[in-house]
Design an enzyme around this catalytic site. Structure first.
Site, short mmCIF file in Angstrom:
data_model
loop_
_atom_site.label_atom_id
_atom_site.label_comp_id
_atom_site.label_asym_id
_atom_site.label_seq_id
_atom_site.Cartn_x
_atom_site.Cartn_y
_atom_site.Cartn_z
N ILE A 123 0.83 -1.20 0.00
CA ILE A 123 0.00 0.00 0.00
C ILE A 123 0.86 1.25 0.00
O ILE A 123 0.62 2.20 -0.75
CB ILE A 123 -0.96 -0.01 1.21
CG1 ILE A 123 -1.91 -1.21 1.11
CG2 ILE A 123 -1.75 1.30 1.28
CD1 ILE A 123 -2.70 -1.47 2.38
N THR A 177 -4.55 4.20 7.93
CA THR A 177 -5.37 3.16 7.30
C THR A 177 -4.76 1.78 7.55
O THR A 177 -5.18 0.81 6.94
CB THR A 177 -5.46 3.39 5.77
OG1 THR A 177 -4.13 3.38 5.22
CG2 THR A 177 -6.13 4.70 5.45
N ARG A 230 -3.27 -0.14 11.05
CA ARG A 230 -3.87 -0.75 12.23
C ARG A 230 -3.90 0.29 13.34
O ARG A 230 -2.96 1.05 13.52
CB ARG A 230 -3.07 -1.99 12.69
CG ARG A 230 -3.15 -3.18 11.73
CD ARG A 230 -4.55 -3.79 11.72
NE ARG A 230 -4.62 -5.00 10.91
CZ ARG A 230 -4.95 -5.03 9.63
NH1 ARG A 230 -5.23 -3.88 9.01
NH2 ARG A 230 -5.00 -6.17 8.97
N ASP A 244 -9.16 5.66 9.60
CA ASP A 244 -10.01 4.58 9.11
C ASP A 244 -9.94 3.38 10.05
O ASP A 244 -10.77 2.48 9.98
CB ASP A 244 -9.60 4.17 7.70
CG ASP A 244 -10.61 3.22 7.06
OD1 ASP A 244 -11.81 3.56 7.06
OD2 ASP A 244 -10.20 2.15 6.57
N GLU A 257 -11.10 -0.76 18.23
CA GLU A 257 -11.99 -0.62 17.08
C GLU A 257 -13.24 -1.46 17.40
O GLU A 257 -13.16 -2.68 17.42
CB GLU A 257 -11.31 -1.13 15.82
CG GLU A 257 -12.02 -0.75 14.54
CD GLU A 257 -11.20 -1.11 13.30
OE1 GLU A 257 -11.12 -0.29 12.38
OE2 GLU A 257 -10.61 -2.22 13.29
N HIS A 283 -13.38 1.67 8.83
CA HIS A 283 -12.57 0.64 8.17
C HIS A 283 -13.07 0.38 6.74
O HIS A 283 -13.29 -0.77 6.34
CB HIS A 283 -12.59 -0.65 8.99
CG HIS A 283 -11.32 -1.43 8.89
ND1 HIS A 283 -10.72 -2.03 9.96
CD2 HIS A 283 -10.52 -1.71 7.82
CE1 HIS A 283 -9.61 -2.66 9.57
NE2 HIS A 283 -9.48 -2.48 8.27
N ALA A 299 -11.45 1.83 3.94
CA ALA A 299 -10.43 2.11 2.93
C ALA A 299 -10.14 0.89 2.06
O ALA A 299 -9.86 1.01 0.87
CB ALA A 299 -9.14 2.59 3.59
#
Length: 326
Positions: A157, A235, A237, A260, A265, A284, A286
């Protein structure tokens, strides 16, 4: 995988391609390797096509699959189900992580550009005042010309983000302890240590894996190094950022954030991050969703086709690299 995952990943066209590549029944979805009803199919299986909610492939599960030679995962990380027992058996593994990297990178670049433009504070001011606001007065530091973007992690990424940022008038810094000078030159970025990246970047975007060494990579000290008005994008963790320390910076208004992922979470309902005008929280999203899921399924079927043709995987998962990947 779960049946609903199969339904989300595979459209009719991709299922047809799968049946052309492999001798399989697309209606057969395994959620429990120890279910007697699926025992005959597992005993014959040479390949597994896996997705989210795949049970762990431990030694006990592998005993039920004596012919298994390969696992192709139609999603990103395989850490939830690939165990040491798979590597000990010599089972090869591929994933669609490269396909999943595309939407995450696209989301990130969109947020980098919006952050540089000062969209969050501009929108908050407009919403509060509900009258004409001079962009010069409101977001004087805004704009993407010659801004500095710090990329943390040259993962799939991270590399895609770097590639997508090239057309813009931005300086891109990279922190990744595994990238040498030659690799940095290929990526067309300048590598710096994390302290320098934090101090120098108008926008910091995190793309490192969740490892013991990356826990709270951005703690209170690192966050304090970021310039006033800088934006943190995560984006990757949530555990890579100290939520308490970041919340303090955001409540003060000194920093902005696009999150994100968070830790925990989901955040508690009492978290101020839901309401702060300098924070954009997304659930979440993305990664691949909607029609982007088909891209991952296609990538997985392509890998199965390569396996069937005796070709190496385009995106193999290797045990030595898995230890420092997502």
């Amino acid at each position: 995988m779960a049946p609903e995952v199969r339904d989300a990943l595979f459209d009719d066209e991709t299922l047809t391609l799968l049946t052309q590549v492999a001798d399989t029944d697309p209606a057969l979805v395994v959620t429990d390797f120890h279910d007697p009803a699926v025992a005959p199919a597992l005993a014959r299986a040479e390949a597994l096509l896996t997705g989210w909610e795949c049970p762990p492939l431990d030694a006990r599960a592998l005993e039920l699959m004596p012919r298994l030679r390969t696992v192709v995962h139609a999603a990103g990380s395989v850490k939830h189900h690939i165990t040491d027992a798979c590597w000990q058996r010599g089972i090869t593994v591929a994933s669609a992580a490269g396909a999943n990297a595309v939407p995450v990178a696209e989301y990130t670049v969109a947020m980098v550009l919006l952050a540089g433009k000062g969209v969050l504070p501009a929108a908050a001011a407009y919403r509060a005042k509900r009258t004409w606001i001079s962009p010069i007065d409101t977001i004087g530091r805004g704009g993407n010309y010659r801004r500095t973007v710090g990329v943390v992690g040259a993962s799939r990424i991270g590399r895609r983000v770097i590639e997508l940022l090239r057309p813009y008038d931005l300086e891109v810094l990279l922190y990744d302890p595994y990238v040498d000078t030659e690799q940095a030159a290929e990526l067309q970025v300048r590598t710096v240590d994390l302290d320098v990246l934090a101090r120098s970047s108008d926008v910091v975007t995190i793309h490192a894996p969740q490892l013991p060494s990356t826990h709270h990579l951005f703690d209170a000290q690192q966050l304090s190094r970021m310039p006033d008005g800088a934006t943190l994008i995560n984006t990757a963790r949530g555990s890579l950022v100290d939520t308490e320390a970041l919340t303090a910076e955001l409540v003060s208004g000194r920093l902005n954030a696009v999150l994100d992922v968070t830790h925990p979470e989901v955040l508690p309902a009492s978290s101020p991050l839901y309401e702060l005008p300098n924070v954009l929280l997304t659930p979440h999203v993305a990664g691949s969703l909607g029609n982007e899921l088909t891209r991952m399924a296609r990538a997985a079927v392509d890998e199965l086709a390569r396996y069937a043709a005796g070709l190496p995987f385009a995106d193999p998962v290797r045990p030595d690299a898995l230890a420092r990947s997502a």
